[in-house]
Scaffold this motif. Structure first.
Motif, short mmCIF file in Angstrom:
data_model
loop_
_atom_site.label_atom_id
_atom_site.label_comp_id
_atom_site.label_asym_id
_atom_site.label_seq_id
_atom_site.Cartn_x
_atom_site.Cartn_y
_atom_site.Cartn_z
N HIS A 132 0.93 -1.41 -0.21
CA HIS A 132 -0.05 0.00 0.13
C HIS A 132 0.87 1.13 -0.20
O HIS A 132 1.37 1.48 0.96
CB HIS A 132 -0.88 0.00 1.22
CG HIS A 132 -2.00 0.99 1.47
ND1 HIS A 132 -3.19 1.14 1.86
CD2 HIS A 132 -1.60 2.46 1.11
CE1 HIS A 132 -3.77 2.37 1.73
NE2 HIS A 132 -2.88 3.33 1.37
N LYS A 175 -9.84 -0.48 -5.47
CA LYS A 175 -10.02 0.43 -4.29
C LYS A 175 -11.40 0.70 -3.82
O LYS A 175 -11.54 1.65 -4.82
CB LYS A 175 -9.01 1.16 -4.33
CG LYS A 175 -8.59 1.98 -2.84
CD LYS A 175 -7.91 1.20 -1.72
CE LYS A 175 -7.95 2.01 -0.46
NZ LYS A 175 -6.57 2.61 -0.19
N TYR A 200 -12.91 3.65 -1.87
CA TYR A 200 -12.77 4.64 -0.83
C TYR A 200 -14.21 5.29 -0.69
O TYR A 200 -14.87 5.81 -1.40
CB TYR A 200 -11.98 5.88 -1.51
CG TYR A 200 -10.40 5.67 -1.72
CD1 TYR A 200 -9.68 5.87 -0.60
CD2 TYR A 200 -9.87 5.40 -3.16
CE1 TYR A 200 -8.34 5.83 -0.96
CE2 TYR A 200 -8.85 5.05 -3.17
CZ TYR A 200 -7.78 5.50 -2.21
OH TYR A 200 -6.53 5.30 -2.31
N THR A 233 -11.02 10.29 2.90
CA THR A 233 -9.54 10.45 3.01
C THR A 233 -9.13 11.48 1.70
O THR A 233 -10.18 11.89 1.20
CB THR A 233 -8.69 9.33 3.12
OG1 THR A 233 -7.48 9.67 3.51
CG2 THR A 233 -8.77 8.47 1.83
N HIS A 251 -10.32 1.35 2.30
CA HIS A 251 -10.21 2.45 3.29
C HIS A 251 -11.29 2.05 4.01
O HIS A 251 -12.47 2.69 3.64
CB HIS A 251 -10.10 3.81 2.58
CG HIS A 251 -9.69 4.76 3.93
ND1 HIS A 251 -8.58 5.49 3.90
CD2 HIS A 251 -10.49 5.34 4.70
CE1 HIS A 251 -8.61 6.30 4.78
NE2 HIS A 251 -9.91 6.25 5.51
N HIS A 303 -4.54 -0.33 5.95
CA HIS A 303 -3.87 0.35 7.08
C HIS A 303 -4.86 0.46 8.37
O HIS A 303 -5.31 1.47 8.89
CB HIS A 303 -3.58 1.98 6.76
CG HIS A 303 -4.93 2.84 5.99
ND1 HIS A 303 -6.17 2.31 6.45
CD2 HIS A 303 -4.70 3.48 4.81
CE1 HIS A 303 -6.56 3.37 5.35
NE2 HIS A 303 -6.13 3.70 4.63
N LEU A 339 -4.64 9.47 8.08
CA LEU A 339 -6.04 8.71 7.95
C LEU A 339 -5.97 7.09 7.82
O LEU A 339 -5.10 6.97 6.84
CB LEU A 339 -7.12 9.26 7.22
CG LEU A 339 -7.61 10.72 7.81
CD1 LEU A 339 -8.40 11.55 6.73
CD2 LEU A 339 -8.20 10.72 9.03
ZN LIG Z 1 -6.69 5.25 3.12
#
Ligand SMILES: [Zn+2]
Ligand SMILES: NC(=O)N[C@@H](CC(=O)O)C(=O)O
Ligand SMILES: [Zn+2]
Length: 346
Positions: free
Chosen positions: A16, A101, A103, A108, A138, A176, A221
């Motif tokens: 990442h 991905k 989001y 963020t 995320h 994360h 974040l």
């Molecule tokens: Zn993120």
């Protein structure tokens, strides 16, 4: 007599990272390709990488920086409310797009084109499950009434649990992670669920960011949490569990964009990532687990071969500069003006 401590491990990968674009690419690509083999390159550019064409062009711009020969960027498609199942099929067929991905819109940096409601992407997730494309998330809700320190946990409870139940074969990486709740969730989930852990969430907690003055370079974040969460992350990363692997989330912003009345979220760690992870693992007496976390668990989850060469870390301290070049600007790297205990041998 002095003796040097060294540690040789299989070449690690970064699952990442943000390389950004334009004039800064040369700096970010040089740093990340110094010893990392593969890197999953996040698509939150302006405009975001929502199509195969854009991913291909971005890949070429990265490779035009002449990264080290061992380096390979893995490209990611940015999901929006408009993404279709057909887009996923085309992305898979391209052979270039490795993952997609999610989001949540507004969660963020550069996520305003993100997804407003995961229900809109039912066909997209079904297509990803059937073609075997991993979903990277995320994991934070965005509603203003949810406290910023609770946003990861609420996301897990209200969005992620139902998503995992609905698509039981979809491979998902919760990116994360920052809480004990996330560690517990990933540990109790099936083999198709894993998580990346950044080095800054292992090194710091919210006291480091807020006690004695506000330190904007620790702002990222999901935000740093209290120390019990930091300790749960350290335990997970060093435990030997194959569900957790290295993802720096190195996310540079120019110094002026961080040291501002409304500072950007993101920590730059690409200049010294494995060196800092080594510090954390050594502190835990777990240097023997670093290779699994950094070099084995990621490829195992992503069904890729492990890198076939090695790197050697040497215990020898060095000072991080106050700033580093970032195109025509500068970035303040993690540990700026401080020492790091490990180095990677050239
Ligand atoms: Zn993120
Ligand atoms: N982690 C961050 O604080 N920022 C990242 C975006 C992200 O990974 O959420 C960025 O792109 O700046
Ligand atoms: Zn990120």
């Amino acid at each position: 007599m002095t003796s040097t401590t060294t540690l040789t491990i299989t070449r690690p990968d970064d699952w990442h990272v943000h390389l950004r674009d334009g004039e800064v690419l040369n700096n970010t690509v040089t740093d990340i390709s110094r010893y990392f083999g593969r890197a999953i390159v996040m698509p939150n550019l302006v405009p975001p990488v929502t199509e195969v064409k854009a991913a291909t062009a971005y890949y070429k711009r990265i490779m035009a920086q002449n990264p080290s020969a061992h380096f390979k960027p893995l490209m990611v498609l940015y999901l929006t409310d408009q993404t279709s199942a057909q887009d996923i099929i085309e992305a898979k067929e391209s052979g270039l797009v490795f993952a997609a991905k999610l989001y949540p819109a507004g969660a963020t940096t550069n996520s305003s084109s993100g997804v407003t409601d995961v229900a809109k992407l039912a066909d997209v997730f079904a297509a990803m499950q059937s073609v075997g494309m991993p979903l990277l998330i995320h994991g934070e809700v965005t509603s203003c009434e949810i406290d910023i320190f609770d946003r990861e946990q609420v996301f897990i409870d209200t969005i992620l649990q139902p998503l995992v139940a609905k698509y039981p074969l979809l491979r998902i990486v919760l990116e994360h992670i920052t809480t004990k709740n996330a560690v517990d969730f990933v540990e109790s989930a099936g083999d198709n669920i894993a998580a990346t852990i950044t080095v800054h969430h292992l090194l710091y907690n919210r006291n480091d960011m807020l006690v004695g003055g506000i330190r904007p370079h620790y702002f990222c974040l999901p935000i740093l949490k209290r120390n019990i969460h930091q300790h749960a992350l350290i335990k997970a990363a060093t435990s030997g569990s194959n569900k957790f692997f290295l993802g720096t989330d190195s996310a540079p912003h120019a110094q002026h964009a961080k040291e501002s009345a409304c500072g950007c979220a993101g920590v730059y760690s690409a200049h010294a990532a494995i060196e800092l992870y080594a510090e954390v693992f050594e502190q835990e007496n777990a240097l023997d687990q670093l290779e699994a976390f950094a070099s084995l668990n990621g490829p195992n989850f992503y069904q890729l071969p492990v890198n076939n060469d090695k790197i050697t870390l040497v215990k020898k301290s060095w000072s991080v500069p106050e700033t580093m070049s970032f195109g025509s600007d500068v970035v303040v790297p993690v540990r700026a003006n401080e020492e790091i205990l490990w180095q990677v041998q050239d």
